[in-house]
Design a protein around this motif. Structure first.
Motif, PDB file in Angstrom:
ATOM      1  N   THR A  74       0.912  -1.076   0.001  1.00  0.00           N
ATOM      2  CA  THR A  74       0.429  -0.187   0.021  1.00  0.00           C
ATOM      3  C   THR A  74       0.624   1.060   0.226  1.00  0.00           C
ATOM      4  N   LEU A  75       0.623   2.180  -0.775  1.00  0.00           N
ATOM      5  CA  LEU A  75       1.022   3.407  -0.838  1.00  0.00           C
ATOM      6  C   LEU A  75       0.844   4.373   0.172  1.00  0.00           C
ATOM      7  N   TYR A  76      -0.072   3.796   0.963  1.00  0.00           N
ATOM      8  CA  TYR A  76      -0.468   4.865   2.805  1.00  0.00           C
ATOM      9  C   TYR A  76       0.858   4.040   3.463  1.00  0.00           C
ATOM     10  N   LEU A  77       1.599   4.929   3.791  1.00  0.00           N
ATOM     11  CA  LEU A  77       2.771   4.105   5.347  1.00  0.00           C
ATOM     12  C   LEU A  77       2.467   4.357   6.456  1.00  0.00           C
ATOM     13  N   THR A  78       1.977   4.731   6.740  1.00  0.00           N
ATOM     14  CA  THR A  78       1.904   4.048   8.100  1.00  0.00           C
ATOM     15  C   THR A  78       0.497   3.163   8.361  1.00  0.00           C
ATOM     16  N   TYR A  79       0.370   2.217   7.481  1.00  0.00           N
ATOM     17  CA  TYR A  79      -0.805   0.950   7.052  1.00  0.00           C
ATOM     18  C   TYR A  79      -0.019  -0.001   7.637  1.00  0.00           C
ATOM     19  N   ILE A  80       1.866   0.130   6.495  1.00  0.00           N
ATOM     20  CA  ILE A  80       2.543  -0.401   6.321  1.00  0.00           C
ATOM     21  C   ILE A  80       3.418  -0.666   7.973  1.00  0.00           C
ATOM     22  N   ILE A  81       3.462  -0.398   8.539  1.00  0.00           N
ATOM     23  CA  ILE A  81       3.902   0.312  10.234  1.00  0.00           C
ATOM     24  C   ILE A  81       3.386  -0.431  11.141  1.00  0.00           C
ATOM     25  N   PHE A  82       1.986   0.043  11.256  1.00  0.00           N
ATOM     26  CA  PHE A  82       0.780  -0.148  12.137  1.00  0.00           C
ATOM     27  C   PHE A  82      -0.341  -0.632  11.173  1.00  0.00           C
ATOM     28  N   GLY A  83      -0.787  -1.277  10.648  1.00  0.00           N
ATOM     29  CA  GLY A  83      -1.653  -2.364  10.159  1.00  0.00           C
ATOM     30  C   GLY A  83      -3.513  -0.702  10.571  1.00  0.00           C
ATOM     31  N   ASP A  84      -4.053  -2.002  10.601  1.00  0.00           N
ATOM     32  CA  ASP A  84      -5.429  -1.018  11.109  1.00  0.00           C
ATOM     33  C   ASP A  84      -5.551  -0.738  12.807  1.00  0.00           C
ATOM     34  N   ASN A  85      -3.925  -1.143  13.313  1.00  0.00           N
ATOM     35  CA  ASN A  85      -3.942  -0.850  15.610  1.00  0.00           C
ATOM     36  C   ASN A  85      -3.945   1.336  15.040  1.00  0.00           C
ATOM     37  N   ARG A  86      -4.353   1.008  16.693  1.00  0.00           N
ATOM     38  CA  ARG A  86      -5.079   2.418  17.213  1.00  0.00           C
ATOM     39  C   ARG A  86      -4.030   3.226  16.946  1.00  0.00           C
ATOM     40  N   GLU A  87      -2.395   2.873  16.624  1.00  0.00           N
ATOM     41  CA  GLU A  87      -0.972   3.844  17.325  1.00  0.00           C
ATOM     42  C   GLU A  87      -1.236   4.119  15.482  1.00  0.00           C
ATOM     43  N   ARG A  88      -2.097   3.580  14.922  1.00  0.00           N
ATOM     44  CA  ARG A  88      -2.411   5.035  13.197  1.00  0.00           C
ATOM     45  C   ARG A  88      -2.413   5.851  13.712  1.00  0.00           C
ATOM     46  N   GLY A  89      -4.050   6.431  13.855  1.00  0.00           N
ATOM     47  CA  GLY A  89      -4.766   7.338  14.859  1.00  0.00           C
ATOM     48  C   GLY A  89      -3.412   8.826  14.741  1.00  0.00           C
ATOM     49  N   PRO A  90      -2.287   7.962  16.212  1.00  0.00           N
ATOM     50  CA  PRO A  90      -1.740   9.378  16.998  1.00  0.00           C
ATOM     51  C   PRO A  90      -1.034  10.172  15.746  1.00  0.00           C
ATOM     52  N   ALA A  91      -0.262   8.885  15.202  1.00  0.00           N
ATOM     53  CA  ALA A  91       0.682   9.287  13.751  1.00  0.00           C
ATOM     54  C   ALA A  91      -0.122   9.762  12.433  1.00  0.00           C
ATOM     55  N   PHE A  92      -1.606   9.998  12.053  1.00  0.00           N
ATOM     56  CA  PHE A  92      -2.351  10.565  11.703  1.00  0.00           C
ATOM     57  C   PHE A  92      -2.501  12.653  12.026  1.00  0.00           C
ATOM     58  N   VAL A  93      -2.290  12.038  13.145  1.00  0.00           N
ATOM     59  CA  VAL A  93      -2.034  13.116  13.413  1.00  0.00           C
ATOM     60  C   VAL A  93      -0.727  14.382  13.811  1.00  0.00           C
ATOM     61  N   LYS A  94       0.599  13.573  14.133  1.00  0.00           N
ATOM     62  CA  LYS A  94       1.617  14.423  14.282  1.00  0.00           C
ATOM     63  C   LYS A  94       2.105  14.541  12.731  1.00  0.00           C
ATOM     64  N   LEU A  95       1.440  13.878  11.310  1.00  0.00           N
ATOM     65  CA  LEU A  95       1.576  14.168  10.559  1.00  0.00           C
ATOM     66  C   LEU A  95       0.799  15.231   9.693  1.00  0.00           C
ATOM     67  N   LYS A  96      -0.679  15.300  10.248  1.00  0.00           N
ATOM     68  CA  LYS A  96      -1.295  16.572  10.221  1.00  0.00           C
ATOM     69  C   LYS A  96      -0.503  17.436  10.513  1.00  0.00           C
ATOM     70  N   GLN A  97       0.105  17.728  11.790  1.00  0.00           N
ATOM     71  CA  GLN A  97       0.917  18.672  12.149  1.00  0.00           C
ATOM     72  C   GLN A  97       2.189  18.780  11.984  1.00  0.00           C
ATOM     73  N   GLU A  98       3.003  18.512  11.806  1.00  0.00           N
ATOM     74  CA  GLU A  98       3.679  18.483  11.083  1.00  0.00           C
ATOM     75  C   GLU A  98       4.028  19.327   9.048  1.00  0.00           C
ATOM     76  N   PHE A  99       2.795  18.817   8.468  1.00  0.00           N
ATOM     77  CA  PHE A  99       1.485  18.962   7.323  1.00  0.00           C
ATOM     78  C   PHE A  99       1.885  20.933   7.718  1.00  0.00           C
ATOM     79  N   ALA A 100       0.942  20.644   8.687  1.00  0.00           N
ATOM     80  CA  ALA A 100       0.978  22.271   9.343  1.00  0.00           C
ATOM     81  C   ALA A 100       1.666  23.399   9.658  1.00  0.00           C
ATOM     82  N   GLU A 101       2.296  22.240  10.575  1.00  0.00           N
ATOM     83  CA  GLU A 101       3.922  23.481  10.968  1.00  0.00           C
ATOM     84  C   GLU A 101       4.606  24.001   9.727  1.00  0.00           C
ATOM     85  N   ALA A 102       4.242  23.870   8.359  1.00  0.00           N
ATOM     86  CA  ALA A 102       5.219  24.168   7.086  1.00  0.00           C
ATOM     87  C   ALA A 102       4.521  25.011   6.430  1.00  0.00           C
ATOM     88  N   GLY A 103       3.070  24.993   6.851  1.00  0.00           N
ATOM     89  CA  GLY A 103       2.085  26.042   6.413  1.00  0.00           C
ATOM     90  C   GLY A 103       1.273  25.539   5.563  1.00  0.00           C
TER      91      GLY A 103
END
Length: 176
Positions: A74-103
């Motif tokens: 899959t091209l969804y990289l957190t899925y490769i690491i976490f699958g459908d586990n709930r750790e994926r949710g916080p990873a999404f939040v962190k990634l969105k913060q990284e995008f937002a920090e860069a504007g």
């Protein structure tokens, strides 16, 4: 735009669902021919030959089988690491913060771990922000590469380009 940024943009485009406009596209061939790195240029041209020699139906079928129906590729990289586990949710939040920090604000329906999105971001974002996302996702990119290599997928060329460019990009980041 630096060569590495152009390469990230080109790989971002070519890792998306195949478009009819890509076949025998002189502009795409020209853009790739203008790249400085001969090895990267050769891998791109190998991939373009694959695109040009397949029917659109075959390209679409291959793409879906590789990226949509195979959890390991899959091209969804957190899925490769976490699958459908709930750790994926916080990873999404962190990634969105990284995008937002860069504007950069993501659309509501975009998942922030989609490799073409990350590469597109790297093609325009400040080096520090792009480097941070590459550090976060490097393991998943490497695992995706291994799986594509096992399948002898033509997409392995794009992942090899991606990995080599990330490596040189990160070295340049440390040097500056």
């Amino acid at each position: 735009m630096e060569d590495s940024q152009k390469i990230f943009k080109l790989v971002s485009i070519l890792l998306q669902y195949p478009e009819k406009e890509w076949k025998n596209n002189k502009e795409l061939h020209e853009e790739i021919s203008n790249l400085q790195d001969a090895g990267i240029k050769k891998r791109f041209l190998t991939f373009l030959t694959y695109l040009d020699n397949q029917s659109m139906n075959e390209l679409w079928k291959n793409y879906v089988n590789i990226f949509d129906f195979n959890e390991k590729t899959t091209l969804y990289l957190t899925y490769i690491i976490f699958g459908d586990n709930r750790e994926r949710g916080p990873a999404f939040v962190k990634l969105k913060q990284e995008f937002a920090e860069a504007g950069f604000m993501l659309e509501h329906d975009e998942l922030p771990d989609y490799l073409p999105l990350i590469l597109e971001f790297a093609s325009i974002a400040p080096r520090e922000n792009a480097s941070k996302l590459f550090k976060i996702h490097r393991k998943a990119i490497d695992l995706l590469h291994v799986e594509l290599e096992k399948m002898t997928s033509p997409y392995v060329n794009l992942l090899e380009i991606c990995r080599a460019t990330i490596d040189s990009y990160m070295k340049e980041s440390k040097a500056s």
